[in-house]
Design an enzyme around this catalytic site. Structure first.
Site, PDB file in Angstrom:
ATOM      1  N   GLU A  60     -11.913 -27.070  -3.593  1.00 13.95           N
ATOM      2  CA  GLU A  60     -12.774 -28.247  -3.686  1.00 13.95           C
ATOM      3  C   GLU A  60     -12.701 -28.882  -5.073  1.00 13.95           C
ATOM      4  OE1 GLU A  60     -15.235 -25.195  -1.224  1.00 13.95           O
ATOM      5  OE2 GLU A  60     -13.548 -25.185  -2.638  1.00 13.95           O
ATOM      6  N   ARG A 224      10.571  -8.928   2.240  1.00 12.25           N
ATOM      7  CA  ARG A 224      11.851  -9.612   2.035  1.00 12.25           C
ATOM      8  C   ARG A 224      11.831 -11.022   2.608  1.00 12.25           C
ATOM      9  NH1 ARG A 224      13.010  -4.284   3.129  1.00 12.25           N
ATOM     10  NH2 ARG A 224      13.620  -4.565   5.309  1.00 12.25           N
ATOM     11  N   SER A 240       0.625  14.572   2.825  1.00 16.39           N
ATOM     12  CA  SER A 240      -0.337  15.613   2.461  1.00 16.39           C
ATOM     13  C   SER A 240       0.268  16.708   1.593  1.00 16.39           C
ATOM     14  CB  SER A 240      -0.959  16.221   3.723  1.00 16.39           C
ATOM     15  OG  SER A 240       0.050  16.819   4.525  1.00 16.39           O
ATOM     16  N   GLY A 313       5.256   6.101  12.640  1.00 18.31           N
ATOM     17  CA  GLY A 313       5.887   6.647  13.827  1.00 18.31           C
ATOM     18  C   GLY A 313       4.885   6.945  14.918  1.00 18.31           C
TER      19      GLY A 313
END
Length: 379
Positions: A60, A224, A240, A313
């Site tokens: 604005e 990319r 982990s 996955g």
């Protein structure tokens, strides 16, 4: 013949404001994307602008500066409620009042419950006509990540995945080996779909994967798209036991833009990764060899990450969906069938989930479904 209404006159200016707001994608986080257009009663645009974080000035203010005295008696079009509070800059609502704007047309209210509606109240108290709600759905989508972050202090989570018609995300053992740098999902979708993945990455602050995907695919996980962004895409790995290979493409390309969440206490391993530019942080676990996704989101929120794209996955897909922390999914479907040897989309998923507000997209021979599990505007 239908007479033109004031609503018809507003439409192109609001569309332009939304278009300007989208130009702030990847340049504005953790702030919202805002575009603004100022037009005279005769329909002449006298000023416009969009917000970028580094530019500091709100849309604005930029539009008002560019319109000069032309803003007196004009209408201001904006996709998000003008702010009423002092932040890095002064309140936009007061600047709008001082500029002599007589009418404000806005798509939506500020999603921040602490200030929502206050900007509109200031404008109306000053005698400015305020209209709200046109193109609200589009405006809400533009700032869905900001809404989640400002309301809950954690990022908006999108699960992205490519799969075959029989719900497989990678081929089985009979399909040969992927080449260096080629992920198993490259076997599934075509160039157009993979190009859109780069657009999705560009639109987000961080990307999340699991160590299993890193070990099997050696992904780079960069943006990319070739489009400018304010800060590098943060590449986050749930690991982990701190198994990230030192010679992986993630570790070798790290410039403080790879963050590994772990439970491991191996100080020497940690130091080796940090020498390469990998950031390593310990977070809470949710079980043996598992990390707490909620704790990861809390930490990313502290780092002002407003949006997170999950590219993992089969087991990660199941884990994040079971957690209930995913807001949205973007699922690519390729006209292929891998059969019993293929890797399933979400192995071990324990709940059924339904999309809302689904949309379909076409990318060459592939298609995609985009849908929501919940709204970032709700509590």
């Amino acid at each position: 013949m239908r007479a033109h209404s004031r609503h018809d006159h507003d439409e192109p200016f609001l569309r332009r404001a939304l278009g300007l707001a989208r130009q702030g994608v990847a340049l504005v986080s953790p702030n919202p994307c805002v575009g603004c257009v100022i037009a005279t009663e005769e329909g002449t645009v006298v000023g416009e602008g969009f917000h970028t974080y580094e530019g500091r000035k709100h849309a604005e203010i930029l539009a008002l500066e560019r319109s000069g005295t032309g803003s007196r008696g004009a209408t201001l079009y904006v996709n998000l409620e003008p702010c009423s509070h002092q932040g890095r800059t002064g309140p936009c609502a007061e600047a709008v009042i001082a500029a002599g704007i007589v009418r404000v047309v806005c798509c939506m209210e500020d999603p921040n419950p602490a200030v929502a509606g206050e900007g509109f109240a200031k404008l109306r108290a000053a005698g400015i006509e305020v209209e709200i709600g046109q193109f609200e759905a589009e405006a809400r989508q533009v700032n869905e990540a900001f809404a989640k972050y400002i309301r809950h202090k954690i990022p908006f989570v999108t699960l992205k995945c490519a799969m075959t018609l029989d719900g497989k995300i990678a081929p089985g053992s009979g399909f040969g080996e992927a080449s260096k740098g080629e992920t198993r999902t490259d076997w599934i979708t075509g160039k157009a779909a993979r190009a859109h993945v780069q657009q999705l990455r560009h639109q987000t602050d961080a990307i999340l994967t699991g160590i299993g995907t890193v070990l099997s695919d050696d992904p780079l996980l960069t943006d990319r798209s070739g489009i400018a962004r304010r800060r590098p895409l943060l590449r986050v790995v749930l690991d982990s036991r701190l198994r990230l290979p030192l010679d992986s493409r993630l570790a070798q390309s790290a410039r403080e833009d790879v963050l590994v969440f772990t439970q491991a206490a191996d100080a020497s391993r940690r130091q080796e990764l940090e020498k390469l530019g990998v950031r390593v942080e310990n977070i809470a676990g949710s079980g043996e060899n598992a990390l707490d996704l909620s704790a990861a989101l809390d930490r990313l929120g502290e780092l002002e990450i407003t949006s997170l794209l999950v590219e993992g996955g089969s087991h990660m897909n199941a884990s994040v969906l079971d957690s209930g922390l995913v807001d949205k999914a973007f699922l690519f479907l390729a006209p292929k069938i891998f059969g019993d040897n293929g890797v399933p989309f979400a192995a071990g998923l324990h709940r059924s989930i339904e999309f809302t507000n689904s949309r379909f997209h076409q990318f060459g021979e592939d298609c995609a479904i985009e849908g929501y599990f919940k709204s970032s505007y709700s509590d």
